[in-house]
Design a protein around this motif. Sequence first.
Motif, short mmCIF file in Angstrom:
data_model
loop_
_atom_site.label_atom_id
_atom_site.label_comp_id
_atom_site.label_asym_id
_atom_site.label_seq_id
_atom_site.Cartn_x
_atom_site.Cartn_y
_atom_site.Cartn_z
N HIS A 86 0.85 -1.19 0.00
CA HIS A 86 0.00 0.00 0.00
C HIS A 86 0.89 1.25 0.00
O HIS A 86 1.63 1.49 0.96
CB HIS A 86 -0.91 -0.02 1.24
N VAL B 214 1.30 5.01 0.45
CA VAL B 214 0.55 6.02 1.19
C VAL B 214 1.20 7.39 0.99
O VAL B 214 2.32 7.62 1.43
CB VAL B 214 0.52 5.69 2.70
N ALA C 286 -4.91 2.61 5.42
CA ALA C 286 -3.86 1.94 6.21
C ALA C 286 -4.40 1.52 7.58
O ALA C 286 -4.07 0.44 8.08
CB ALA C 286 -2.66 2.86 6.37
N ASP D 285 2.61 -1.06 4.40
CA ASP D 285 2.38 0.35 4.06
C ASP D 285 3.72 1.03 3.87
O ASP D 285 4.60 0.95 4.74
CB ASP D 285 1.63 1.07 5.19
N THR E 172 5.08 4.85 3.10
CA THR E 172 4.65 6.24 3.04
C THR E 172 5.67 7.08 2.29
O THR E 172 6.87 7.04 2.61
CB THR E 172 4.47 6.81 4.46
#
Length: 427
Positions: A345, A347, A358, A375, A377
């Motif tokens: 994911h 982000v 998330a 996740d 970022t």
Amino acid sequence: MSTLNTAQPSTVYIPGIGDHCHAIAAAMRAYGQPAEVLPPTSPATLATGMASGKGRECMFSLMVIGGMVHRAQQPDFDAERPALFFPSFTRKCVAVNYHSLFKDVLGDHGLAHVEILSPELTNNFRGMGTHPDIVRSLIWYGFIAIDLLMRIQHQRRPYELEPGATDAAYQRGLERIITAIESGDAQQVVRALARSGDDMALVPINRSNPRPRIGMLGDFYMLYNPYLYLDAIRQIEALGGEVEILRFAKFLYFVNSLRIQDAYKKGDRQRALQIELENAYQHHVEAELVASVRYLLNDENPTEPPAHVTAADIKRYYHLGIVNGGFTPGAAVDMARNGVSGLLHIVPFLCIGSIIGAGLAPRIRADLGQIPWLDITFDAQGGTNARTRLEAFLAQVAQFARSRASASPATYHAPQKASACIPLTAA
């Protein structure tokens, strides 16, 4: 092909979110509207955007305004009647406020004359050339053709025997599709994709040792630029994995469903039916283009399901009527249903939708057999320890794939029983 209406912008600048944006520019040029895709977001353009912001904007706004201001500083910028292409957002995103933000920032840089262009029915699709309906159809053909070409690239590159050959074939195919769109003939796009698929098929590959598949999801503007997703795709391929990016069409079909709901709520039945017809046409175009390269696709379900399937997946975890953030779980469930063994994911910093997605990850994983989820970022700080985290993630993904294969040879199916939404109350 056609004479440009002098009332139209002299050049439309389209945010460089990914290769799909070239379909917009090419379709506009096909029918008389000069258009150019802004360079992809880079450290330089993002720094320009961050310097122009107020500290409260999400990553998307900084990307768009940074790219435009940076381009305007170049000597070949068309300063006559320039326009920044930015579609209207009607709900579930702070982007509804970006038109005024962009005008303020552009004014601060001496660019107050730049039009914020949002082609839609109420302005007769201003900026879409002399034949807006045909342009919009061409854009959709281009979106799907480029998305399919990209999907084939990611499915074959991890297995190529000649390093770089798949990327070279992809670039030739992209140029071929752009040229076809510029011809103004949608069937040329179909033929260009088929020829590009044949070109891809000539690249020798070896699939004798299948890799675990990882679904990469997140906000669409983060998924097509290696700088923004920290080059995670190539890193995963180097570590022994294969990446499937969230399909572009899934997001747009979901947006269509929201627009249909809004139209019915407003009592505008005619508008709702019009969008439903457009949606059906878009599914038809997708099926037509998929058929031209079906033999190259490994997907069991190469076309997107109807948006109501995505909505049902989302409702297990999030109420559609609250705010943005529900699309990620819907995409995650669908990717797991189609056999990925891990979910990556991406982000963007300060994006509330991705942050919500998330936060829902533990609940989603619990319903998906504890599928590995990572996740990452993007905060413009270089992705500290991203490689180490990806290495650990790949180890989990490989173990999950082996465990699932030994437990059952059947394709994974997400649970059919919807769990209750997480209760949220207004502050």
